[in-house]
Structure formats: C-alpha cells, structure tokens
Design a protein around this motif. Sequence first.
Motif, PDB file in Angstrom:
ATOM      1  N   ALA A   1      54.017  34.006  34.538  1.00  0.00           N
ATOM      2  CA  ALA A   1      53.443  33.780  35.736  1.00  0.00           C
ATOM      3  C   ALA A   1      53.260  35.066  36.537  1.00  0.00           C
ATOM      4  O   ALA A   1      52.245  35.527  37.186  1.00  0.00           O
ATOM      5  N   ALA A   2      54.422  36.068  36.538  1.00  0.00           N
ATOM      6  CA  ALA A   2      54.469  37.188  37.265  1.00  0.00           C
ATOM      7  C   ALA A   2      53.540  38.323  36.370  1.00  0.00           C
ATOM      8  O   ALA A   2      52.791  38.885  37.322  1.00  0.00           O
ATOM      9  N   GLU A   3      53.503  38.173  35.113  1.00  0.00           N
ATOM     10  CA  GLU A   3      52.406  39.129  34.516  1.00  0.00           C
ATOM     11  C   GLU A   3      51.078  38.737  34.799  1.00  0.00           C
ATOM     12  O   GLU A   3      50.235  39.459  35.011  1.00  0.00           O
ATOM     13  N   THR A   4      50.862  37.341  34.882  1.00  0.00           N
ATOM     14  CA  THR A   4      49.600  36.587  35.298  1.00  0.00           C
ATOM     15  C   THR A   4      49.114  37.181  36.703  1.00  0.00           C
ATOM     16  O   THR A   4      47.992  37.558  37.047  1.00  0.00           O
ATOM     17  N   GLN A   5      50.007  37.050  37.567  1.00  0.00           N
ATOM     18  CA  GLN A   5      49.700  37.559  38.747  1.00  0.00           C
ATOM     19  C   GLN A   5      49.352  39.039  38.940  1.00  0.00           C
ATOM     20  O   GLN A   5      48.578  39.417  39.614  1.00  0.00           O
ATOM     21  N   HIS A   6      50.169  39.838  38.217  1.00  0.00           N
ATOM     22  CA  HIS A   6      50.087  41.344  38.239  1.00  0.00           C
ATOM     23  C   HIS A   6      48.715  41.526  37.600  1.00  0.00           C
ATOM     24  O   HIS A   6      47.647  42.401  38.159  1.00  0.00           O
ATOM     25  N   GLU A   7      48.165  40.967  36.717  1.00  0.00           N
ATOM     26  CA  GLU A   7      46.809  41.184  35.960  1.00  0.00           C
ATOM     27  C   GLU A   7      45.935  40.622  36.959  1.00  0.00           C
ATOM     28  O   GLU A   7      44.677  41.495  37.222  1.00  0.00           O
ATOM     29  N   GLN A   8      45.945  39.542  37.507  1.00  0.00           N
ATOM     30  CA  GLN A   8      44.772  39.117  38.563  1.00  0.00           C
ATOM     31  C   GLN A   8      44.738  40.089  39.794  1.00  0.00           C
ATOM     32  O   GLN A   8      43.594  40.357  40.038  1.00  0.00           O
ATOM     33  N   THR A   9      45.615  40.613  40.375  1.00  0.00           N
ATOM     34  CA  THR A   9      45.748  41.599  41.323  1.00  0.00           C
ATOM     35  C   THR A   9      45.264  42.662  40.787  1.00  0.00           C
ATOM     36  O   THR A   9      44.278  43.542  41.624  1.00  0.00           O
ATOM     37  N   TRP A  10      45.296  43.495  39.894  1.00  0.00           N
ATOM     38  CA  TRP A  10      44.663  44.584  39.253  1.00  0.00           C
ATOM     39  C   TRP A  10      43.290  44.148  38.913  1.00  0.00           C
ATOM     40  O   TRP A  10      42.424  45.064  39.112  1.00  0.00           O
ATOM     41  N   ASP A  11      42.951  43.081  38.479  1.00  0.00           N
ATOM     42  CA  ASP A  11      41.420  42.832  38.296  1.00  0.00           C
ATOM     43  C   ASP A  11      40.836  42.802  39.451  1.00  0.00           C
ATOM     44  O   ASP A  11      39.575  43.338  39.688  1.00  0.00           O
ATOM     45  N   ALA A  12      41.456  42.326  40.463  1.00  0.00           N
ATOM     46  CA  ALA A  12      40.779  42.481  41.860  1.00  0.00           C
ATOM     47  C   ALA A  12      40.765  43.644  42.370  1.00  0.00           C
ATOM     48  O   ALA A  12      39.545  44.090  43.048  1.00  0.00           O
ATOM     49  N   VAL A  13      41.590  44.360  42.211  1.00  0.00           N
ATOM     50  CA  VAL A  13      41.170  45.936  42.907  1.00  0.00           C
ATOM     51  C   VAL A  13      40.325  46.538  41.931  1.00  0.00           C
ATOM     52  O   VAL A  13      39.707  47.327  42.583  1.00  0.00           O
ATOM     53  N   GLU A  14      40.378  46.385  40.549  1.00  0.00           N
ATOM     54  CA  GLU A  14      39.305  47.138  39.994  1.00  0.00           C
ATOM     55  C   GLU A  14      38.030  46.511  40.394  1.00  0.00           C
ATOM     56  O   GLU A  14      36.916  47.525  40.635  1.00  0.00           O
ATOM     57  N   THR A  15      37.755  45.431  40.496  1.00  0.00           N
ATOM     58  CA  THR A  15      36.329  44.843  41.233  1.00  0.00           C
ATOM     59  C   THR A  15      36.007  45.319  42.199  1.00  0.00           C
ATOM     60  O   THR A  15      34.876  45.662  42.798  1.00  0.00           O
ATOM     61  N   TYR A  16      37.152  45.569  43.414  1.00  0.00           N
ATOM     62  CA  TYR A  16      36.809  46.066  44.556  1.00  0.00           C
ATOM     63  C   TYR A  16      36.397  47.758  44.571  1.00  0.00           C
ATOM     64  O   TYR A  16      35.521  47.993  45.268  1.00  0.00           O
ATOM     65  N   PHE A  17      37.126  48.336  43.576  1.00  0.00           N
ATOM     66  CA  PHE A  17      36.474  49.677  43.406  1.00  0.00           C
ATOM     67  C   PHE A  17      35.098  49.861  43.022  1.00  0.00           C
ATOM     68  O   PHE A  17      34.430  50.750  43.245  1.00  0.00           O
TER      69      PHE A  17
ATOM     70  N   GLN B   1      35.740  40.397  49.635  1.00  0.00           N
ATOM     71  CA  GLN B   1      36.020  40.143  48.234  1.00  0.00           C
ATOM     72  C   GLN B   1      37.406  40.285  47.732  1.00  0.00           C
ATOM     73  O   GLN B   1      37.853  39.398  46.962  1.00  0.00           O
ATOM     74  N   LEU B   2      37.873  41.357  47.972  1.00  0.00           N
ATOM     75  CA  LEU B   2      39.413  41.735  47.593  1.00  0.00           C
ATOM     76  C   LEU B   2      40.310  40.757  48.306  1.00  0.00           C
ATOM     77  O   LEU B   2      40.933  40.274  47.604  1.00  0.00           O
ATOM     78  N   ARG B   3      40.051  40.542  49.563  1.00  0.00           N
ATOM     79  CA  ARG B   3      40.861  39.601  50.200  1.00  0.00           C
ATOM     80  C   ARG B   3      41.029  38.168  49.966  1.00  0.00           C
ATOM     81  O   ARG B   3      41.707  37.629  49.597  1.00  0.00           O
ATOM     82  N   ASP B   4      39.845  37.711  49.444  1.00  0.00           N
ATOM     83  CA  ASP B   4      39.363  36.319  49.105  1.00  0.00           C
ATOM     84  C   ASP B   4      39.869  36.240  47.494  1.00  0.00           C
ATOM     85  O   ASP B   4      40.571  35.224  47.178  1.00  0.00           O
ATOM     86  N   ALA B   5      39.923  37.376  46.811  1.00  0.00           N
ATOM     87  CA  ALA B   5      40.697  37.409  45.566  1.00  0.00           C
ATOM     88  C   ALA B   5      42.010  37.158  45.659  1.00  0.00           C
ATOM     89  O   ALA B   5      42.661  36.856  44.520  1.00  0.00           O
ATOM     90  N   ASP B   6      42.679  37.731  46.689  1.00  0.00           N
ATOM     91  CA  ASP B   6      44.144  37.826  46.656  1.00  0.00           C
ATOM     92  C   ASP B   6      44.756  36.403  47.494  1.00  0.00           C
ATOM     93  O   ASP B   6      45.844  36.159  47.171  1.00  0.00           O
ATOM     94  N   SER B   7      43.762  35.598  47.655  1.00  0.00           N
ATOM     95  CA  SER B   7      44.418  34.446  48.215  1.00  0.00           C
ATOM     96  C   SER B   7      44.368  33.156  47.199  1.00  0.00           C
ATOM     97  O   SER B   7      43.899  33.276  46.228  1.00  0.00           O
TER      98      SER B   7
END
Length: 61
Positions: free
Chosen positions: A19-35, A55-61
């Motif tokens: 679960a922690a790894e999945t959350q980490h991947e989702q966070t990095w995916d959102a940051v990559e999309t933001y950039f 979009q970044l904020r929505d991805a984080d929630s």
Amino acid sequence: MTHTPPIHAGTLNSSAMNAAETQHEQTWDAVETYFECITTCSLDDGECITRCVEQLRDADS
C-alpha cells in the motif's frame, strides 16, 4: 513524554508495504503529470498554471 519507537520495514506486513509503495507511485505519477502540464504553459498564463496545480491537488485527494 512517551517515546514511540521507529517503524522498520521488517516490522511492516507485506500488504502495508504494498500500500505504501502504491501510494508512493501514485504521488510520483501525479507530480510527473504536473510537470508535464506546466511545461506546456506559458509563464505568463496564470490560468494554465492554476489548472495544473488544481489537477495535482485533485490527484492527491
């Protein structure tokens, strides 16, 4: 004052680690999309940058 011992990776069960790894991947995916989003914006286009931030904020929630 109470002392809480640190959690070591060996003490977590595999589902918690997954679960922690999945959350980490989702966070990095959102940051990559933001950039990727802000690189398409003009620096003078506040609406575009705001849209990317939202979009970044929505991805984080």
